[in-house]
Write a protein that holds these residues in place. Sequence first.
Motif, mmCIF file in Angstrom:
data_model
loop_
_atom_site.group_PDB
_atom_site.id
_atom_site.type_symbol
_atom_site.label_atom_id
_atom_site.label_comp_id
_atom_site.label_asym_id
_atom_site.label_seq_id
_atom_site.Cartn_x
_atom_site.Cartn_y
_atom_site.Cartn_z
ATOM 1 N N ALA A 164 -18.212 -23.273 49.660
ATOM 2 C CA ALA A 164 -18.305 -24.729 49.572
ATOM 3 C C ALA A 164 -17.021 -25.313 48.993
ATOM 4 O O ALA A 164 -16.535 -26.354 49.452
ATOM 5 C CB ALA A 164 -19.515 -25.122 48.715
ATOM 6 N N TYR B 281 -32.258 -28.157 58.456
ATOM 7 C CA TYR B 281 -31.591 -27.330 57.456
ATOM 8 C C TYR B 281 -32.271 -25.961 57.329
ATOM 9 O O TYR B 281 -31.600 -24.933 57.195
ATOM 10 C CB TYR B 281 -31.581 -28.019 56.096
ATOM 11 C CG TYR B 281 -30.918 -29.374 56.096
ATOM 12 C CD1 TYR B 281 -29.880 -29.660 56.971
ATOM 13 C CD2 TYR B 281 -31.327 -30.382 55.226
ATOM 14 C CE1 TYR B 281 -29.272 -30.896 56.979
ATOM 15 C CE2 TYR B 281 -30.719 -31.619 55.215
ATOM 16 C CZ TYR B 281 -29.701 -31.885 56.106
ATOM 17 O OH TYR B 281 -29.103 -33.117 56.121
ATOM 18 N N PRO C 129 -21.398 -23.131 56.735
ATOM 19 C CA PRO C 129 -21.564 -24.110 55.653
ATOM 20 C C PRO C 129 -21.436 -25.555 56.115
ATOM 21 O O PRO C 129 -21.992 -26.457 55.484
ATOM 22 C CB PRO C 129 -20.456 -23.744 54.664
ATOM 23 C CG PRO C 129 -19.451 -23.013 55.473
ATOM 24 C CD PRO C 129 -20.225 -22.274 56.510
ATOM 25 N N GLU C 130 -20.702 -25.803 57.196
ATOM 26 C CA GLU C 130 -20.601 -27.168 57.727
ATOM 27 C C GLU C 130 -21.923 -27.668 58.276
ATOM 28 O O GLU C 130 -22.085 -28.867 58.513
ATOM 29 C CB GLU C 130 -19.542 -27.217 58.838
ATOM 30 C CG GLU C 130 -18.119 -27.148 58.317
ATOM 31 C CD GLU C 130 -17.092 -27.047 59.434
ATOM 32 O OE1 GLU C 130 -15.899 -27.340 59.189
ATOM 33 O OE2 GLU C 130 -17.474 -26.668 60.564
ATOM 34 N N LYS D 9 -23.532 -31.621 51.532
ATOM 35 C CA LYS D 9 -22.862 -31.133 50.328
ATOM 36 C C LYS D 9 -23.825 -30.800 49.206
ATOM 37 O O LYS D 9 -23.661 -29.771 48.527
ATOM 38 C CB LYS D 9 -21.845 -32.171 49.850
ATOM 39 C CG LYS D 9 -21.054 -31.719 48.632
ATOM 40 C CD LYS D 9 -19.979 -32.731 48.250
ATOM 41 C CE LYS D 9 -19.183 -32.246 47.056
ATOM 42 N NZ LYS D 9 -18.106 -33.193 46.686
ATOM 43 N N ARG E 215 -25.370 -27.469 50.149
ATOM 44 C CA ARG E 215 -24.541 -26.467 50.824
ATOM 45 C C ARG E 215 -24.484 -25.139 50.074
ATOM 46 O O ARG E 215 -24.718 -24.075 50.658
ATOM 47 C CB ARG E 215 -23.130 -27.029 51.010
ATOM 48 C CG ARG E 215 -22.195 -26.129 51.808
ATOM 49 C CD ARG E 215 -20.917 -26.875 52.134
ATOM 50 N NE ARG E 215 -21.178 -27.964 53.065
ATOM 51 C CZ ARG E 215 -20.713 -29.198 52.915
ATOM 52 N NH1 ARG E 215 -19.971 -29.511 51.873
ATOM 53 N NH2 ARG E 215 -20.998 -30.130 53.798
#
Length: 437
Positions: free
Chosen positions: A152, A244, A366-367, A371, A374
């Motif tokens: 991250a 997610y 991770p993209e 945030k 992440r």
Amino acid sequence: MTTATQTLDRAAGVASVSEMPAAAQRKIVFAAVIGNLLEFFDFTVYSYFALTIGRQFFPADDPITSSLLAFAVFAVGFIMRPLGGIVLGRYADRAGRKPALTLTIGLMAIGSAAIGLAPTYAQIGLAAPVLIVAARLLQGFAQGGEFGAATATLLETGGQKGRGFRASWQLASQGAAALMGSGLAASLGFLLSDETMHSWGWRIPFLLGTLIAPVGIYLRRHIQEEPPKAKAVAAKDDPKRGLYVRNWFLVIFSIMGMSVSTYVMMYYMPTYCIQYLGLPPKMSMLAGVAASTISLVMCPIYGAWSDKMGRRKPLTIIGRVLLIVLLYPAFWIMTHYPSLPAVLTALIVLMFCYTMGSAPAYALMPESFPKHLRAGYMSSAYAIAVSAFGGTAQLVAGWLIRVTGNKMAPAWYMIVCVLISLIAVSMFEETGNKTLD
């Protein structure tokens, strides 16, 4: 000169990390990957000295049994990874990347020092293997949270451009660590006698590895980052929660093939060359040096290309397809022509394919998360995947050969794992052209 792709956090009085000078950004990148460097340096030297560690701490009448016990303890450390991924990954999302990264490298150093200083079975009996297991468990907990926080940090440092290049250094640092470890192991093999190496020479790399930690702690304590922001939407009410969770599972299966390939080609290969191909130990170490060098050189190149060409395709998909196609021929050559030139040639070709299919994925995965989630999602998914498949790869490879009597067994195991990871990575949405939150 500075970049200004993000805004200044006036309320907190802290500049966005993307507004730092280029030199400061490079320092943060190095601070982020140095923990990964220590982790894989330790992995490398443990794998390369597994036969010696097996005899010192797990004596048995059969040397293969001793080595399998040593690999089993190597795998034991991965039991704690999921717990560390959940606890430390969540800590990184809530408290910030810096405190999490500082904590993980300190814990890893303690575990490495414990292995390097541990008395042998002949000196303290059963307490010796217990101490090694405890050190591996501590390392596993720390390493579980290392990946998510570090990745991250790499992704979020430096603005929107060059994310693939920066994130690829997480994988490149594995190559650098393996190169350091394999180079040191090979050097000690040439400088020290076999008796000295088995007596105390194997401890040198573990003790030297602990010296990385103070540097890492110093660098990580000086990381500047934006303060964690409150979540705009509660997790249970987030309309993208299902997406997610889906991506979390895809990360696990995407890392599956990457992890098995890493541990077989970069860490198990010297043992494989010695035990099953009959190559001299000193020469077998060069196989790890070759694999590590390709990883260190090619990962940043493929990562930079992914910033221009895209993450998922063509690089990630083509690289994994080529790896699947070439694994069987490569192992066939190594087993039918067991010589150092044949092994090095086959391994180098495989590593070119592996890095092509893996380096862009270190940004793609991770993209796929916001945030504030992440580090937690990536740490837990990575820890589960590496625990289930990476930590057991050497043990499974050795066990399959022993059960089947076929030296090609590791190739078939890798083919299955990489095929599953290919399907998983093809299901991600392309993220290279998207602006992160």
